[in-house]
Write an enzyme that holds these catalytic residues in place. Sequence first.
Site, PDB file in Angstrom:
ATOM      1  N   HIS A 260      65.388  62.845  64.444  1.00 10.57           N
ATOM      2  CA  HIS A 260      64.592  62.084  65.406  1.00 10.57           C
ATOM      3  C   HIS A 260      65.248  60.762  65.761  1.00 10.57           C
ATOM      4  CE1 HIS A 260      60.588  64.381  64.570  1.00 10.57           C
ATOM      5  NE2 HIS A 260      61.337  64.975  65.469  1.00 10.57           N
ATOM      6  N   HIS A 395      66.172  73.041  72.469  1.00 13.25           N
ATOM      7  CA  HIS A 395      67.122  72.048  71.963  1.00 13.25           C
ATOM      8  C   HIS A 395      68.568  72.471  72.208  1.00 13.25           C
ATOM      9  CE1 HIS A 395      64.486  69.141  70.021  1.00 13.25           C
ATOM     10  NE2 HIS A 395      63.767  70.140  69.555  1.00 13.25           N
TER      11      HIS A 395
END
Length: 420
Positions: A260, A395
Amino acid sequence: MMEITAGATPPGGSWLQRGSHRDWLEAEGQRLLAFYRASRHPECGFAALDDDGRLPDDARPDTMITARMTHCYALATLRGVPGAAPLVAHGVAALQGALQDSEYDGWYSELPREGEAPSKQAYIHAFVALAAASAWQSGNADAKGLLDDVLKVIEARFWSEDEGGMREGFSRDWSEGEAYRGGNSNMHSTEAFLQLADVLDNPLWRQRALSIAEKLIHRHARANDYRIVEHFDSDWHEWRDYNSDRPKDQFRPYGATPGHAFEWARLLVHLEAGLLRHGESAPGWLLEDARGLFQRATELGWCVDGEPGLLYTHDWDNNPLVHERLHWPVAEAASAAAALHARTGDSTHERWYRCFWDYIERFMIDRERGSWWQELDHHNRPSNQLWSGKPDLYHAFQATLLPRLPLAPTMARAIAEGAL
């Protein structure tokens, strides 16, 4: 442990400027798109594939997967990929149909079974907004109604002007709110808001993205030595021990998640570029914090346990906690390195970019059965401690696009304008 040090650009110049590397990214993106066509669920929407790229007999339509697939195939439609537009239409129909709560508004996390009353989550609504914006940009007329609907729900239920961020979750009928605020949902809301600002030509959404970034990154992560704080109570007090008994939670793990930090680093660079592109004020901390996040994530996450790869989480003493290597953190790491290299020209980020893709090619990409392994263990062998099968296109596919796109506007708008 592998170290990347500053220095001249490696021989051959930047990969990011080479046509042969861009061709490689294009081929990998097309391979991923072909694999995930099978995730189309015959009932509605999309569902998770197994390791071989098959839809299990008991697969259930999933809202997050449906939204992500709709977004990705909308980008493919904009790029002129035949067969992508019908998949977008299938996703939009599901998000306007069985996955949407026709009685109370909002979206379920998955197709509910009879008698269930699933909660409503900000994380899911962020992806519905992203999908709707991309689908509408791609030319799907029905997506405008979906976009209008999700924006109404976000405005009425999730966005808090007083808090400067997104509330987290509610009961199905909205009568009870969750006493929790999440970094993950607010991060993906930031991503969605940046795209909404571009697709709708509305700077309000960019300013909301800036508000979230200021709170989560400049106020909290910076004060924590650029480690992302993911969990807060309803008053935005840090909740450090949240899920300490569930360190392998898929969406709300205990501790800090280096992946993250990379994702946020990229988003801060895009946010800065979007603000500047529109003549809006871009605070200097956006780039400073992006660099700090990237550096700290490499220090605490990359090859820190004696094996190659990026671990899932570490604790607040910076000790490795969950050693599994998931595919999405290293995909985001590569995209963040590309963004920072484009912004700064720093050859260190070029070296990291090559390092991350070398790892992906060696360990993550499954050339035999297709797609990428979603999870590897400590020794880089396929694992299923957190995730099973191969549910996620989003992703990996974005990692093949972002290095070839400008920092602003966001992907759907940039591709529509002919950037790729």
